[in-house]
Scaffold this active site. Structure first.
Site, PDB file in Angstrom:
ATOM      1  N   ASP A  29      -1.949   7.269   2.073  1.00  0.00           N
ATOM      2  CA  ASP A  29      -1.826   6.179   1.131  1.00  0.00           C
ATOM      3  C   ASP A  29      -1.249   5.105   1.906  1.00  0.00           C
ATOM      4  OD1 ASP A  29      -1.729   5.198  -1.438  1.00  0.00           O
ATOM      5  OD2 ASP A  29       0.223   6.379  -2.114  1.00  0.00           O
ATOM      6  N   HIS A  46      -8.754  -0.417   3.597  1.00  0.00           N
ATOM      7  CA  HIS A  46      -9.442   0.772   3.914  1.00  0.00           C
ATOM      8  C   HIS A  46     -10.178   0.642   5.019  1.00  0.00           C
ATOM      9  CE1 HIS A  46      -8.293   1.520  -0.496  1.00  0.00           C
ATOM     10  NE2 HIS A  46      -8.982   0.687  -0.945  1.00  0.00           N
ATOM     11  N   LEU A 140     -11.627  22.766  15.338  1.00  0.00           N
ATOM     12  CA  LEU A 140     -10.899  21.979  14.215  1.00  0.00           C
ATOM     13  C   LEU A 140     -11.745  22.151  13.022  1.00  0.00           C
ATOM     14  CD1 LEU A 140      -8.218  20.210  13.306  1.00  0.00           C
ATOM     15  CD2 LEU A 140      -9.484  18.352  13.695  1.00  0.00           C
TER      16      LEU A 140
HETATM   17  C1  IPE Z   1      -3.628   9.473  -3.890  1.00  0.00           C
HETATM   18  O1  IPE Z   1      -3.260   8.058  -3.556  1.00  0.00           O
HETATM   19  C2  IPE Z   1      -4.898   9.721  -3.641  1.00  0.00           C
HETATM   20  C3  IPE Z   1      -5.550   9.362  -2.083  1.00  0.00           C
HETATM   21  C4  IPE Z   1      -4.856   9.401  -0.992  1.00  0.00           C
HETATM   22  C5  IPE Z   1      -6.998   9.656  -2.099  1.00  0.00           C
HETATM   23  P1  IPE Z   1      -3.228   7.012  -4.690  1.00  0.00           P
HETATM   24  O2  IPE Z   1      -2.694   5.882  -4.370  1.00  0.00           O
HETATM   25  O3  IPE Z   1      -4.625   7.436  -5.539  1.00  0.00           O
HETATM   26  O4  IPE Z   1      -2.070   7.987  -5.690  1.00  0.00           O
HETATM   27  P2  IPE Z   1      -1.126   7.252  -6.627  1.00  0.00           P
HETATM   28  O5  IPE Z   1      -1.877   6.588  -7.753  1.00  0.00           O
HETATM   29  O6  IPE Z   1      -0.182   6.310  -5.991  1.00  0.00           O
HETATM   30  O7  IPE Z   1      -0.333   8.613  -7.251  1.00  0.00           O
HETATM   31  C1  IPE Z   2      -5.222   5.095  -0.120  1.00  0.00           C
HETATM   32  O1  IPE Z   2      -4.549   3.641   0.024  1.00  0.00           O
HETATM   33  C2  IPE Z   2      -6.523   5.159  -0.247  1.00  0.00           C
HETATM   34  C3  IPE Z   2      -6.957   5.792  -1.273  1.00  0.00           C
HETATM   35  C4  IPE Z   2      -6.355   6.255  -2.407  1.00  0.00           C
HETATM   36  C5  IPE Z   2      -8.586   5.842  -1.227  1.00  0.00           C
HETATM   37  P1  IPE Z   2      -4.191   3.200  -1.513  1.00  0.00           P
HETATM   38  O2  IPE Z   2      -5.510   2.125  -1.748  1.00  0.00           O
HETATM   39  O3  IPE Z   2      -3.845   3.804  -2.477  1.00  0.00           O
HETATM   40  O4  IPE Z   2      -3.244   2.077  -1.058  1.00  0.00           O
HETATM   41  P2  IPE Z   2      -2.245   1.582  -1.950  1.00  0.00           P
HETATM   42  O5  IPE Z   2      -1.258   2.778  -2.564  1.00  0.00           O
HETATM   43  O6  IPE Z   2      -2.687   0.568  -2.982  1.00  0.00           O
HETATM   44  O7  IPE Z   2      -1.128   0.693  -0.772  1.00  0.00           O
HETATM   45 MG    MG Z   3      -2.153   4.621  -3.272  1.00  0.00          MG
END
Ligand code: IPE
Ligand code: IPE
Ligand code: MG
Length: 249
Positions: A29, A46, A140
């Site tokens: 995240d 990303h 792995l």
């Molecule tokens: C969790 O992250 C899902 C992934 C890392 C794929 P999110 O950014 O979607 O989670 P929330 O919305 O903060 O709970």
């Molecule tokens: C995690 O990063 C990637 C996915 C959930 C696919 P985020 O896109 O959730 O990044 P934040 O939480 O907005 O910083």
């Molecule tokens: Mg996120």
């Protein structure tokens, strides 16, 4: 009755180092916040996130993990704008195409958890081919969670069990944790030892709710694009200092 201490002992693999987790899962995240801090579009976060995936998969192999599960797209991430979903799918395609040869060569076995067949057909084919091509590898296991939600996984397993019961294939009274786990997407993976979440959030966001029952949790402020070998090693070191009791003394 669930013989958890015995399970825990067998999960440690008799004689292997208890301080090293066999199976680590990561909620990757913070890509968006990484980009925002640099006044860049979310896509840039990303894209750097993919670099962190490359580093982390290599580190997992070097650190001797048996399995690494990465939360890449949740069943709730469909709520994001279509353009961001398309970006994420594009990056996933790119990652698999660019990395498959090296992963295959290094003995990585790719698994997908989640209802990924809802993705575009070409992506489903690409993923199926990656899984098939690496099925014989045993260094792995890299499990990628795609359109994964633990509640969805539990519902799919339950529906399947109910169908089997209706067909007379399973006696509801015989259902135990092993039989249930055999219907989960994670079937065959080692017991989850360590669950890491980056970016400072302290929630599970519908990830591995069953499997995390006795996992150790590590939350780090690091944003996912900055995650690397040292960060994974730190989390594993923290894991090694924990005392796991499984409800016992
Ligand atoms: C969790 O992250 C899902 C992934 C890392 C794929 P999110 O950014 O979607 O989670 P929330 O919305 O903060 O709970
Ligand atoms: C995690 O990063 C990637 C996915 C959930 C696919 P985020 O896109 O959730 O990044 P934040 O939480 O907005 O910083
Ligand atoms: Mg996120």
């Amino acid at each position: 009755m669930n013989a958890t201490p015995a399970n825990a002992a067998s999960a440690a693999g008799g004689g292997t180092d208890l301080s090293v987790p066999r199976h680590v899962a990561i909620i990757m995240d913070g890509n968006g916040r990484w980009a925002k801090a640099r006044r860049l579009p979310r896509f840039a976060g990303h894209k750097q996130g993919i670099e962190a995936v490359r580093r982390t998969v290599r580190a997992a192999g070097d650190l001797g993990l048996e399995a690494l599960t990465l939360y890449a797209f949740s069943s709730e991430n469909w709520r994001r704008p279509a353009s961001e979903i398309a970006d994420l799918m594009g990056l996933l395609r790119h990652y698999i195409r660019a990395e498959l040869d090296e992963l295959a060569r290094k003995g990585v076995r790719i698994r997908i958890i989640g209802d990924y067949r809802k993705f575009e057909p070409d992506l489903v084919t690409l993923l199926d081919n990656a899984v098939e091509r690496t099925a014989g590898n045993d260094k792995l296991t890299l499990a990628i969670a795609l359109n994964y939600g633990a509640q969805d996984e539990l519902l799919r397993a339950t529906r399947r069990l109910m169908r089997e019961a209706r067909a007379g294939e399973i006696d509801p009274d015989m259902l135990d944790d092993a039989a249930f786990e055999a219907r989960l997407d994670t079937v065959g993976l080692p017991r989850l030892d360590l669950l890491i979440r980056t970016s400072g959030e302290q929630r599970l966001s519908n990830f591995l709710l069953w499997q995390a029952a006795y996992a150790e949790l590590v939350f780090t402020e690091t944003l996912w694009p900055d995650f690397d070998h040292a960060q994974l090693a730190d989390a594993i070191a923290a894991f090694g200092r924990r005392e796991r009791r499984y409800g016992g003394l």
